[in-house]
Write a protein that holds these residues in place. Structure first.
Motif, mmCIF file in Angstrom:
data_model
loop_
_atom_site.group_PDB
_atom_site.id
_atom_site.type_symbol
_atom_site.label_atom_id
_atom_site.label_comp_id
_atom_site.label_asym_id
_atom_site.label_seq_id
_atom_site.Cartn_x
_atom_site.Cartn_y
_atom_site.Cartn_z
ATOM 1 N N ALA A 159 0.775 -1.186 0.155
ATOM 2 C CA ALA A 159 0.018 -0.217 -0.104
ATOM 3 C C ALA A 159 1.132 1.277 -0.059
ATOM 4 N N GLU A 160 1.120 2.005 -1.152
ATOM 5 C CA GLU A 160 1.564 3.202 -1.146
ATOM 6 C C GLU A 160 1.231 4.344 -0.316
ATOM 7 N N LEU A 161 2.174 4.613 0.554
ATOM 8 C CA LEU A 161 1.924 5.825 1.698
ATOM 9 C C LEU A 161 1.895 7.182 0.981
ATOM 10 N N PRO A 162 1.108 8.147 1.526
ATOM 11 C CA PRO A 162 0.897 9.383 0.915
ATOM 12 C C PRO A 162 2.412 10.145 1.030
ATOM 13 N N ASP A 163 2.517 10.994 -0.056
ATOM 14 C CA ASP A 163 3.754 11.566 0.124
ATOM 15 C C ASP A 163 3.701 12.941 0.979
ATOM 16 N N ARG A 164 3.614 12.639 2.243
ATOM 17 C CA ARG A 164 3.598 13.779 3.212
ATOM 18 C C ARG A 164 3.697 13.094 4.492
ATOM 19 N N ASP A 165 4.018 14.025 5.512
ATOM 20 C CA ASP A 165 4.309 13.678 7.099
ATOM 21 C C ASP A 165 2.773 13.153 7.498
ATOM 22 N N PRO A 166 2.830 12.236 8.428
ATOM 23 C CA PRO A 166 1.491 11.740 9.107
ATOM 24 C C PRO A 166 0.741 12.560 9.371
ATOM 25 N N ASP A 167 -0.624 12.568 9.462
ATOM 26 C CA ASP A 167 -1.431 13.697 10.238
ATOM 27 C C ASP A 167 -1.295 13.289 11.666
ATOM 28 N N HIS A 168 -1.121 12.110 12.298
ATOM 29 C CA HIS A 168 -1.189 11.853 13.452
ATOM 30 C C HIS A 168 -0.300 10.940 13.771
ATOM 31 N N VAL A 169 0.503 11.025 14.971
ATOM 32 C CA VAL A 169 1.599 10.050 15.425
ATOM 33 C C VAL A 169 1.266 9.861 16.953
ATOM 34 N N VAL A 170 0.971 8.786 17.382
ATOM 35 C CA VAL A 170 0.807 8.257 18.706
ATOM 36 C C VAL A 170 1.678 7.072 19.379
ATOM 37 N N GLU A 171 2.075 7.295 20.501
ATOM 38 C CA GLU A 171 2.847 6.222 21.008
ATOM 39 C C GLU A 171 1.960 5.376 22.020
ATOM 40 N N ARG A 172 2.338 3.956 21.953
ATOM 41 C CA ARG A 172 1.495 3.121 22.806
ATOM 42 C C ARG A 172 2.704 1.961 23.529
ATOM 43 N N PRO A 173 2.823 2.200 24.933
ATOM 44 C CA PRO A 173 3.750 1.420 25.382
ATOM 45 C C PRO A 173 3.227 -0.015 25.700
ATOM 46 N N VAL A 174 4.154 -0.817 25.363
ATOM 47 C CA VAL A 174 3.704 -2.423 25.764
ATOM 48 C C VAL A 174 4.202 -2.669 27.092
ATOM 49 N N ARG A 175 3.096 -3.174 27.916
ATOM 50 C CA ARG A 175 3.669 -3.448 29.286
ATOM 51 C C ARG A 175 4.437 -4.689 29.387
ATOM 52 N N GLU A 176 5.352 -4.803 30.502
ATOM 53 C CA GLU A 176 6.105 -6.015 30.409
ATOM 54 C C GLU A 176 5.723 -7.442 30.456
ATOM 55 N N GLU A 177 4.235 -7.319 31.325
ATOM 56 C CA GLU A 177 3.537 -8.457 31.336
ATOM 57 C C GLU A 177 2.467 -8.813 30.433
#
Length: 284
Positions: A159-177
């Protein structure tokens, strides 16, 4: 040859009855990291039975995800599980998944593609209840060393990505357990829990389930762009490109467009190592 494509494709579908309830849905959501903060109204949609809705990716674990297992034991399929990788996953929901349900789950080998050094099995699971179809789920299973049988290569999923920066960037931590909790939804592979087994498989420590990353990503899209409305998701497809270790952080980039959202996922702590690619959420 261990894979007889013609025999596998001609085999009768296998059907079984699956059931689920609010505990299964809540456990699945908790396995994706839901419930932080525990009293956040947006999180209670995933954790509190009186407010509960169902993330469509729950379809991958409903009935303990037995559709893929059934597909790998189909006639014409005789492979070494050590050579099997989950290459991609897609789900199409035909209507919202209910919190409590009983359905007939039917699985079959929908396609066998010849990639040269490997074969790709498309294992399709369709679920329907008394009111009609619920979902169709396709798992793309990559089997090393089983290609070269003269079959079709199959379609490209790039799937070709748009030629621009993403509109949203979020980070989600993965817990150790988190892998220990997610596996309670039905994937008991020791690769995700046993350090000794993980080392035998070539990893420094247990890795997160790919389908856990898959569910975490869809939750991030639903919460960030759809105001938590799971009914807006029509289908969701991805290609698995890398591993995630518990304790790492997912960086999820989103490019919304009319009727769809394109997504990539990387592991922050490993210099944005690719995790999910060619990821598209189609919207109602």
């Amino acid at each position: 040859m261990p894979i007889d494509a013609a025999k596998a494709l001609a085999a009768e579908p296998r059907s079984t009855t699956i059931t689920w309830g609010h505990k299964d849905v809540q456990l699945y959501h908790l396995g994706l990291g839901a419930g932080r903060p525990a009293t956040d109204p947006d999180e209670l949609r995933y954790t509190l039975e009186s407010k509960l809705h169902v993330l469509p990716s729950f379809a991958t674990v409903a009935g303990a995800g037995m559709g893929v297992v059934g597909g790998l034991s189909a006639p014409g399929i005789d492979v070494d599980l050590a050579a099997v990788l989950h290459g991609g996953q897609s789900i199409t929901v035909h209507r919202p998944v209910p919190v409590h349900g009983e359905a007939t789950s039917t699985s079959k080998v929908a396609a066998v593609h010849d990639k040269g050094k490997a074969a790709v099995l498309v294992l399709r699971t369709e679920a329907a209840d008394a009111d009609g179809p619920l979902w169709t789920s396709d798992a793309q299973i990559y089997v090393r060393g089983e290609g070269g049988f003269g079959g079709e290569r199959g379609p490209s999923t790039r799937a070709e990505l748009p030629d621009r920066d993403p509109d949203h960037v979020v980070e989600r931590p993965v817990r150790e357990e988190q892998a220990l909790l997610y596996r309670l939804s039905g994937d008991w592979n020791p690769l995700h829990a046993d350090p000794d087994f993980a080392k035998l498989a070539g990893f420094e420590r247990p890795i997160l389930h790919g389908l856990c990353t898959y569910g975490m990503t869809l939750k991030a899209v639903v919460d960030t762009l759809l105001d938590g409305d799971v009914t807006r998701v029509r289908s969701y497809a991805t290609r698995f490109t890398g591993i995630v270790f518990p304790g790492e952080t997912l960086r999820i980039r989103m490019w919304p467009a009319p009727g769809r959202v394109q997504v990539t996922v990387t592991a922050v702590e490993r210099d944005d190592a690719p995790v999910l690619a060619d990821t598209v959420v189609a919207l109602n």
